[in-house]
Design a protein around this motif. Structure first.
Motif, PDB file in Angstrom:
ATOM      1  N   GLY A 128       2.803   5.920   8.298  1.00 32.97           N
ATOM      2  CA  GLY A 128       1.965   6.540   7.263  1.00 32.97           C
ATOM      3  C   GLY A 128       1.189   7.509   7.433  1.00 32.97           C
ATOM      4  N   LEU A 131       3.667  10.568   7.393  1.00 28.76           N
ATOM      5  CA  LEU A 131       3.966  10.674   5.862  1.00 28.76           C
ATOM      6  C   LEU A 131       2.803  11.542   5.083  1.00 28.76           C
ATOM      7  N   ALA A 132       1.730  11.333   5.431  1.00 27.15           N
ATOM      8  CA  ALA A 132       0.521  11.862   4.786  1.00 27.15           C
ATOM      9  C   ALA A 132       0.201  13.217   4.946  1.00 27.15           C
ATOM     10  N   SER A 363       0.854  -2.809   1.824  1.00 25.68           N
ATOM     11  CA  SER A 363       0.426  -2.100   0.719  1.00 25.68           C
ATOM     12  C   SER A 363       0.704  -0.576   1.345  1.00 25.68           C
ATOM     13  N   TYR A 364       1.240   0.320   0.811  1.00 24.25           N
ATOM     14  CA  TYR A 364       1.222   1.878   1.463  1.00 24.25           C
ATOM     15  C   TYR A 364      -0.089   2.505   1.068  1.00 24.25           C
ATOM     16  N   VAL A 365      -0.429   2.117  -0.337  1.00 23.69           N
ATOM     17  CA  VAL A 365      -1.684   2.810  -0.879  1.00 23.69           C
ATOM     18  C   VAL A 365      -2.570   1.272  -0.975  1.00 23.69           C
ATOM     19  N   THR A 396      11.142  -1.250   2.869  1.00 25.83           N
ATOM     20  CA  THR A 396       9.874  -1.729   3.648  1.00 25.83           C
ATOM     21  C   THR A 396      10.074  -2.785   4.808  1.00 25.83           C
ATOM     22  N   ASN A 399      11.273  -1.318   7.780  1.00 25.36           N
ATOM     23  CA  ASN A 399      10.255  -0.530   8.598  1.00 25.36           C
ATOM     24  C   ASN A 399       9.186  -1.440   9.041  1.00 25.36           C
ATOM     25  N   TRP A 405       5.156   0.360  10.345  1.00 25.56           N
ATOM     26  CA  TRP A 405       3.901   0.094   9.919  1.00 25.56           C
ATOM     27  C   TRP A 405       3.412  -1.388  10.288  1.00 25.56           C
ATOM     28  N   ASP A 408      -0.184  -6.168   6.482  1.00 22.44           N
ATOM     29  CA  ASP A 408      -1.486  -6.397   5.950  1.00 22.44           C
ATOM     30  C   ASP A 408      -1.872  -7.591   6.087  1.00 22.44           C
TER      31      ASP A 408
END
Length: 610
Positions: A128, A131-132, A363-365, A396, A399, A405, A408
């Motif tokens: 993340g 990618l940001a 969650s990515y966001v 996902t 990943n 990642w 959560d």
């Protein structure tokens, strides 16, 4: 690297003292090479160079005082003065050489160590973070920002030390001769320091914005070059240049704004400091008229006053470089202070290679969950296929298992051990990922395959290539396994790149294989070869495959149908087809799409045939 330094959290603007502390902390990243010693010696030698220059001034003052006292020069005095000047010149030359050698070596070693530290930290950060950020932003940190830091260490920092050497001697001499005159000399310096600090802080704000804008321009340039094929294919050359031109215009504007906003403060600083010249003349003249100082002291003060302020005014020329280096340090901090996934204190060893997702949520966001309460088990040495509509969270799953990642909620286990409780090296040794989008490094074919196992022999690499159905086409290349691959594998076909990546995965020999359908974008001829290569890769492995072509996963031990971030269905192909649920609908939709054709296009072909 022999040691680690804890790096303080990044701040947008820091004081000059904070910047020096930051550089000192970075210099401590590699204690084994004595980097801090080189930095100190580079500064001290430049200070001594300035002191050596003071010897020449001292000789001149000696002569002036004698002449003012009515003495006549003789050959002995001339010889003594020449000897002092010669020592001054030798000292300046020697200390200049020693300062440059230490400062340049320190700057190169620090930049090298810091680049390695950044790269090591980048590989530990979650996907993340990458990618940001624009690709150009990270590239700019490793190139332009590092060059700015090198220039600060090798040039600006020694010049700052040099700027204070001669003034210290002059002030000390004036204080010895007459302290009121020395105090008058300090007045303009005391008045100029707050202005210098304010200007420096303002320059820091603009400097960070300028460096960020430069990184944005770099990102646009990389995007423009990498997208050249698409830009040309759609005849959008002018449009493609637009964002790059806009980024360059922003960079130009911030640079111009920096110059315009700082010109007046810098001129004011120079004017305030220069006011010390008439102040010293006034004080020395008044003291001489009152009989407090003799003519020799008066002449000495008038001669030395310019050598006192000129080096300090030279600080203006290094101020921009100093603040740009500070901005670069801030941008480096943004990477080095980014939080990497926590490492276990006591890593655990998995018992086998079975995989489990236990109530995993991700969650990515924030507020937009991709996976919710996902649970499933993959027995050891079985094949599990993950299917579902686009955006359902299939990739996902891979990943998260590879720990690109962290979940959560819930947990993911291998052999009964939470992957967060394994060492990074151990987890990486257990998993091989074959991506749909293959990335090959610039280098030879051999290097790209052997990347999976450093020290692999030629025979081991060839065996892996044979298992991946790649050996034959490799031998037809101009230099065989020593053929150099262009950037990204541009001189190879998609199927050839994919088979080299599979050979790399076979050579690694990891017990768990994650496969993001490798045949989705390959022509039928290459697909057969790739499928055969995959058969060699996954033999006796725990396999999880994200399937885009449903026909490739009929033989899977279990099929997981993902929908809305959950497991909607699971079972074998036959069982899911019999259930008539989501999987059955996906299968039937795929069958209809394979028989679909563009009727108008077919009619045109038929007309041309006639």
């Amino acid at each position: 690297m022999t040691g680690q330094t804890t790096i303080a959290p990044s701040q947008d603007v820091r004081s000059d003292v904070d910047s020096l502390r930051r550089v000192w902390a970075l210099a401590g990243l590699q204690r084994g090479k004595g980097l801090r010693g080189k930095v100190l010696r580079g500064i001290l030698y430049r200070f001594f160079q300035s002191l050596s220059l003071g010897l020449a001034f001292g000789a001149m003052i000696w002569v002036v005082i004698d002449l003012a006292a009515g003495q006549v020069l003789d050959w002995a005095r001339i010889g003594q003065v020449c000897a002092i000047v010669a020592v001054s010149l030798i000292g300046q030359t020697v200390f200049s050489y020693l300062s440059a050698m230490n400062a340049w070596l320190a700057s190169f070693e620090l930049a090298s160590d810091l680049r390695l530290a950044i790269l090591d930290h980048l590989r530990r950060l979650p996907m993340g973070f990458h990618l940001a950020r624009h690709k150009g932003d990270t590239v700019t940190v490793l190139t332009s920002d590092m060059q700015m830091l090198e220039s600060f260490l090798s040039d600006a920092l020694p010049r700052i030390a040099q700027a204070f050497g001669l003034p210290v001697i002059v002030l000390g001499y004036l204080a010895w001769r007459d302290w009121p005159v020395a105090l008058a000399a300090l007045v303009s310096i005391a008045l100029g320091l707050p202005l210098f600090a304010w200007t420096s802080r303002r320059l820091a704000l603009l400097g960070i914005r300028r460096q960020d804008t430069q990184a944005e321009a770099g990102a646009r340039m990389i995007e423009y070059v990498q997208g050249m094929a698409v830009i040309r294919a759609f005849n959008r050359l002018a449009k493609g240049e637009e964002s790059f031109r806009a980024a360059l215009a922003d960079f130009r504007d911030i640079s111009v704004r920096m110059v315009m906003q700082l010109t007046l403060p810098l001129v004011l600083f120079g004017a305030v400091v220069s006011l010390g010249v008439p102040l010293v003349m006034l004080a020395a003249g008044a003291r001489n008229l009152d009989g407090a100082i003799d003519t020799g002291t008066l002449v000495t003060a008038l001669v030395l006053v310019f050598s006192l302020y000129s080096p300090l005014l030279a600080l203006i020329s290094v101020m921009e470089l100093t603040r740009m280096a500070d901005a670069s340090l801030t941008r480096i901090d943004r990477i080095m202070t980014a939080q990497s996934p926590p490492l276990p204190v006591s890593p655990k060893e998995p018992q086998g290679f079975a995989v489990r997702f236990e109530n995993a949520g991700f969650s990515y966001v924030a507020g937009k969950p991709v996976l919710t309460d996902m649970s499933f088990a993959v027995p050891e040495r079985t094949m599990t296929a993950v299917v579902g509509p686009s955006g359902s969270g299939k990739s996902t799953v891979l990943n998260l298992l590879a720990r690109f990642w962290d979940v959560d909620e819930g947990r993911i286990t291998i052999g009964g051990v939470d992957i967060r409780e394994m060492s990074e090296e151990r987890l990486n040794s257990l998993i091989t990922v074959v991506f749909q989008d293959v990335f090959l490094f610039t280098g030879t074919v051999f290097d790209n395959i052997a990347f999976a196992r450093p020290g692999a022999t030629q025979a081991e690499v060839e065996d892996a290539a044979k298992a991946a159905c790649a050996h034959d086409f490799i031998m037809l290349l101009p230099q065989g396994y020593q053929t150099r691959i262009d950037e990204g594998g541009g001189n190879l076909s998609g199927g050839e790149r994919q088979r080299i990546s599979i050979a790399r995965a076979i050579l690694k020999g990891a017990p768990i294989v994650l496969l993001d359908e490798a045949t989705a974008a390959i022509d039928p001829t290459n697909e057969r070869a790739v499928q055969q290569a995959l058969t060699s890769l996954v033999a006796a492995k725990t396999l999880i495959v994200v399937a885009h072509k449903l026909g490739t996963i009929r033989a899977a031990d279990q099929i997981l149908v993902v929908g809305e971030g959950r497991i909607a269905e699971s079972g074998s192909h036959d069982a899911l087809m019999a259930a008539g649920g989501r999987y059955s609908n996906l299968w039937n939709a795929r069958a209809r799409s394979e028989s679909w054709r563009i009727e108008g296009h077919s009619s045109n072909l038929a007309t041309r045939a006639h």
